[in-house]
Scaffold this motif. Structure first.
Motif, PDB file in Angstrom:
ATOM      1  N   THR A 217     -14.033 -42.988 -61.043  1.00  0.00           N
ATOM      2  CA  THR A 217     -13.644 -41.706 -61.639  1.00  0.00           C
ATOM      3  C   THR A 217     -12.164 -41.672 -61.986  1.00  0.00           C
ATOM      4  O   THR A 217     -11.781 -41.252 -63.088  1.00  0.00           O
ATOM      5  N   LEU A 218     -11.321 -42.108 -61.061  1.00  0.00           N
ATOM      6  CA  LEU A 218      -9.887 -42.049 -61.305  1.00  0.00           C
ATOM      7  C   LEU A 218      -9.451 -42.997 -62.420  1.00  0.00           C
ATOM      8  O   LEU A 218      -8.494 -42.700 -63.151  1.00  0.00           O
ATOM      9  N   ARG A 219     -10.132 -44.105 -62.579  1.00  0.00           N
ATOM     10  CA  ARG A 219      -9.781 -45.021 -63.656  1.00  0.00           C
ATOM     11  C   ARG A 219     -10.172 -44.472 -65.026  1.00  0.00           C
ATOM     12  O   ARG A 219      -9.622 -44.894 -66.044  1.00  0.00           O
ATOM     13  N   LYS A 220     -11.137 -43.548 -65.060  1.00  0.00           N
ATOM     14  CA  LYS A 220     -11.564 -42.944 -66.320  1.00  0.00           C
ATOM     15  C   LYS A 220     -10.945 -41.576 -66.564  1.00  0.00           C
ATOM     16  O   LYS A 220     -11.015 -41.049 -67.680  1.00  0.00           O
ATOM     17  N   MET A 221     -10.352 -40.994 -65.546  1.00  0.00           N
ATOM     18  CA  MET A 221      -9.808 -39.643 -65.662  1.00  0.00           C
ATOM     19  C   MET A 221      -8.549 -39.648 -66.520  1.00  0.00           C
ATOM     20  O   MET A 221      -7.669 -40.489 -66.332  1.00  0.00           O
ATOM     21  N   PRO A 222      -8.421 -38.723 -67.465  1.00  0.00           N
ATOM     22  CA  PRO A 222      -7.193 -38.622 -68.267  1.00  0.00           C
ATOM     23  C   PRO A 222      -5.989 -38.329 -67.377  1.00  0.00           C
ATOM     24  O   PRO A 222      -6.091 -37.630 -66.370  1.00  0.00           O
ATOM     25  N   LYS A 223      -4.851 -38.869 -67.777  1.00  0.00           N
ATOM     26  CA  LYS A 223      -3.631 -38.657 -67.002  1.00  0.00           C
ATOM     27  C   LYS A 223      -3.266 -37.181 -66.973  1.00  0.00           C
ATOM     28  O   LYS A 223      -3.373 -36.487 -67.975  1.00  0.00           O
ATOM     29  N   GLY A 224      -2.840 -36.717 -65.816  1.00  0.00           N
ATOM     30  CA  GLY A 224      -2.410 -35.338 -65.674  1.00  0.00           C
ATOM     31  C   GLY A 224      -3.512 -34.358 -65.383  1.00  0.00           C
ATOM     32  O   GLY A 224      -3.254 -33.173 -65.168  1.00  0.00           O
ATOM     33  N   ILE A 231      -1.298 -36.432 -54.157  1.00  0.00           N
ATOM     34  CA  ILE A 231      -2.308 -36.848 -53.183  1.00  0.00           C
ATOM     35  C   ILE A 231      -1.985 -38.247 -52.658  1.00  0.00           C
ATOM     36  O   ILE A 231      -2.076 -38.514 -51.450  1.00  0.00           O
ATOM     37  N   ALA A 232      -1.585 -39.143 -53.564  1.00  0.00           N
ATOM     38  CA  ALA A 232      -1.229 -40.503 -53.146  1.00  0.00           C
ATOM     39  C   ALA A 232      -0.033 -40.491 -52.201  1.00  0.00           C
ATOM     40  O   ALA A 232       0.011 -41.252 -51.221  1.00  0.00           O
ATOM     41  N   ALA A 233       0.946 -39.629 -52.475  1.00  0.00           N
ATOM     42  CA  ALA A 233       2.119 -39.537 -51.606  1.00  0.00           C
ATOM     43  C   ALA A 233       1.726 -39.044 -50.211  1.00  0.00           C
ATOM     44  O   ALA A 233       2.260 -39.522 -49.200  1.00  0.00           O
ATOM     45  N   LEU A 234       0.789 -38.098 -50.147  1.00  0.00           N
ATOM     46  CA  LEU A 234       0.321 -37.613 -48.844  1.00  0.00           C
ATOM     47  C   LEU A 234      -0.387 -38.724 -48.071  1.00  0.00           C
ATOM     48  O   LEU A 234      -0.171 -38.897 -46.864  1.00  0.00           O
ATOM     49  N   TYR A 235      -1.229 -39.461 -48.771  1.00  0.00           N
ATOM     50  CA  TYR A 235      -1.909 -40.587 -48.120  1.00  0.00           C
ATOM     51  C   TYR A 235      -0.899 -41.617 -47.631  1.00  0.00           C
ATOM     52  O   TYR A 235      -1.013 -42.143 -46.517  1.00  0.00           O
ATOM     53  N   PHE A 236       0.076 -41.915 -48.470  1.00  0.00           N
ATOM     54  CA  PHE A 236       1.070 -42.915 -48.086  1.00  0.00           C
ATOM     55  C   PHE A 236       1.839 -42.469 -46.842  1.00  0.00           C
ATOM     56  O   PHE A 236       2.053 -43.263 -45.920  1.00  0.00           O
ATOM     57  N   PRO A 288      -4.669 -46.954 -58.138  1.00  0.00           N
ATOM     58  CA  PRO A 288      -3.704 -47.976 -58.584  1.00  0.00           C
ATOM     59  C   PRO A 288      -2.578 -47.416 -59.445  1.00  0.00           C
ATOM     60  O   PRO A 288      -1.443 -47.894 -59.368  1.00  0.00           O
ATOM     61  N   GLU A 289      -2.867 -46.415 -60.280  1.00  0.00           N
ATOM     62  CA  GLU A 289      -1.805 -45.845 -61.115  1.00  0.00           C
ATOM     63  C   GLU A 289      -0.770 -45.118 -60.260  1.00  0.00           C
ATOM     64  O   GLU A 289       0.436 -45.221 -60.506  1.00  0.00           O
ATOM     65  N   SER A 290      -1.224 -44.408 -59.261  1.00  0.00           N
ATOM     66  CA  SER A 290      -0.287 -43.724 -58.364  1.00  0.00           C
ATOM     67  C   SER A 290       0.512 -44.741 -57.552  1.00  0.00           C
ATOM     68  O   SER A 290       1.700 -44.544 -57.286  1.00  0.00           O
ATOM     69  N   ARG A 291      -0.135 -45.843 -57.157  1.00  0.00           N
ATOM     70  CA  ARG A 291       0.602 -46.899 -56.446  1.00  0.00           C
ATOM     71  C   ARG A 291       1.720 -47.454 -57.311  1.00  0.00           C
ATOM     72  O   ARG A 291       2.847 -47.674 -56.844  1.00  0.00           O
TER      73      ARG A 291
END
Length: 562
Positions: A217-224, A231-236, A288-291
């Motif tokens: 889903t995230l790989r197909k989801m439009p940016k923004g 969310i990625a920062a919270l996980y990190f 991966p994009e957030s990483r």
């Protein structure tokens, strides 16, 4: 249950109707085995002498099961078992790839080594207070975290692991243990809360908790479209706390030196590695994009964690605290791979996690042997004469020193080499330099420990070669039980260093799956897709392109599933 034959329920529309293959039960077998093991030990709690032998038996079976699982994944690729037969992503999926299977196998091996050592280290009182049930429960949480394919299910296994770790940490009830447990508990509970909050936000944005579904889903989801960077920062942050990365690492050296040496060994080997495993899984496989967006921040955190760990180790005179800083430095090395993000870098990160699990467990156990010989001393000023007491222990300790510093020809060399090479290729020259500098400082710190404990004739204040007090001689049965697990771990560390190709191949397969998750996704949704295609053929043209034909696809791709 009675039903209307004219309106029979078509279970194939929402469930997997084919029976689960016998081989697929390998995926859930580790969790079932450890739960049953802990429960059966509790059932004979009055017969404390049996507890250790029962735990060793269960952990031996766990090693065998994990090896079979690793072999199957290596031959077939990722495999999945969906609980309750609900079509994914609605059912909770246990999904195993090379990364998870490798980590589970190494974890089982070190747990067995610790269990064998504990046969002479855990008193009758410790057994009656539940050391072995807690150990089995800890392995339930650790193994479940490595084998799950559902992000919320990973949170549940984290909770299982934390509950058991609290029990192990305070086992004995000494004042210093309670103090260490408070620091450990507060930071880890904060991290768990952040994990849960991030998971809630992720579910709100995606509508699914299945890792394969989220990855697609995230790989197909439009940016923004969703606040994925937040969310990625919270996980990190959550997983950085659990892994003891800078600047939320101070709880580890304040707590890991307080319990018994076998507890410190299993904690140093496994708990922080579960944190970095979860971090790699979420940041590389799912987001991966957030990483990539956070890569520079992760790189600085990695460098500071490595350098702080190395400098902290150099500054310590308490060897137990020193080893705690070594654990922190190792986490920084793993984060280098996450920051760089290429396949070689992720492979190096996985290999370093494996090396750290083996080396840190063995180092604590080797220190435990030395403390048995010198009457429980662990301060550098009080150590000395170790070589005269046991030349074999001094050799084992020297090998572990080389491996911890990333020196050839042992297991720590290859991941360090791969991380430096990957950093240079991606123009992270300063990060490669941080890896080398932290390795040099670690070498000085560990060389200092070996020189004081083994090369020097006696403690400070005694004439060189004349110990202040005679070192204890271990009885034959005690000697075998404490030296055997350390020797086996050192042998494995040496074998990986001299013959790295098998483990490198598995780690590379795991890294490939993380970066290109097509096979991972197919393992989760492939059986459901095949079932729906067969069902469509049976119905002919009555349901062409209908909802049932789409059921095998990730649910979040269909409008209205949120």
């Amino acid at each position: 249950m009675a039903g209307n034959a004219e309106h029979a329920v078509d279970f194939a529309a929402g469930m997997l109707v084919a029976p689960t293959a016998l081989a697929d039960w390998l995926i859930i077998a580790p969790s079932i085995l450890t739960i049953m093991g802990g429960a059966s030990i509790l059932m004979v709690r009055e017969r404390a002498k049996l507890h250790g032998y029962m735990a060793c038996t269960y952990l031996t079976l766990l090693v065998i099961i994990d090896l079979l699982l690793l072999r199957r994944v290596s031959l077939e690729g990722p495999i999945t078992m969906t609980m309750g037969r609900w079509l994914p992503p609605f059912g909770i999926s246990l999904t195993v790839d090379a990364f998870g299977a490798l980590m589970a196998t190494i974890a089982a091996i070190v747990a067995l080594a610790v269990c064998v050592y504990s046969l002479v280290d855990i008193t009758v009182a410790g057994r009656r207070f539940g050391f072995y049930p807690f150990l089995m429960l800890l392995m339930t949480g650790v193994t479940g975290s490595f084998l799950t394919g559902d992000i919320f299910n990973m949170y549940v296994w984290f909770e299982v692991m934390l509950i058991s770790s609290f029990g192990l940490l305070i086992l004995g009830g000494e004042r210093i243990q309670i103090d260490g447990a408070m620091k450990y508990a507060i930071l880890n509970l904060m991290a768990t809360t952040l994990f849960l909050i991030a998971t809630g936000f992720l579910y709100g944005a995606i509508g699914s908790l299945n890792m394969a579904d989220i990855a697609v889903t995230l790989r197909k989801m439009p940016k923004g479209e969703a606040p994925m960077a937040t969310i990625a920062a919270l996980y990190f942050l959550a997983f950085a706390m659990k892994a003891a990365a800078f600047p939320v690492n101070f709880w580890l050296p304040a707590s890991y030196h307080t319990p018994k040496i076998v507890v410190s060994a299993i904690f140093a080997g496994l708990l922080t590695k579960v944190g970095v495993y979860a971090l790699i899984r979420t940041m590389v496989l799912l987001m991966p994009e957030s990483r990539a967006m956070l890569s520079d921040i992760i790189a600085w955190v990695a460098a500071l964690t490595m350098l702080l760990g190395a400098l902290g180790a150099l500054a310590q005179n308490d060897v137990r605290r020193l080893f705690g800083y070594l654990v922190i430095g190792g986490i920084g090395s793993v984060l280098v791979g996450v920051a760089v993000g290429t396949e070689n870098a992720i492979t190096g990160a996985i290999l370093y996690a494996v090396n750290s699990i083996l080396v840190m467990t063995a180092l604590y156990l080797a220190l435990g042997i030395l403390m048995r010989m010198n009457g429980g001393k662990y301060n550098l000023a009080e150590l000395g004469g170790g070589y005269k007491a046991s030349s074999w222990l001094s050799i084992l300790f020297l090998v572990l020193t080389f491996a911890a510093c990333g020196l050839p020809p042992f297991s720590g060399f290859w991941p360090k080499f791969m991380l430096v090479e990957a950093s240079l290729k991606e123009n992270y020259g300063w990060l490669a330099m941080a890896v080398l500098v932290s390795g040099f400082i670690t070498t000085v710190a560990m060389g200092r420990v070996w020189a004081h404990a083994f090369w020097r004739g006696g403690p400070i204040g005694t004439e060189d070669g004349k110990e202040a007090a005679p070192l204890y001689q271990l009885a034959g049965s005690v000697r075998a039980r404490v030296f055997a697990p350390v020797s086996v771990l050192v042998l494995l560390i040496t074998a990986i260093g001299v013959f790295p190709l098998p483990v490198v191949s598995i780690a590379q397969s795991g890294a490939t799956t993380l970066i290109n998750p097509d096979r991972y996704v197919e393992a989760v949704f492939g059986a459901a897709r095949a079932q729906q295609e067969m069902r469509a053929k049976e119905h002919g043209s009555t349901e062409p392109g209908g909802d049932h034909g789409e059921q095998a696809e990730p649910a979040a791709h269909k409008e209205g599933t949120h």
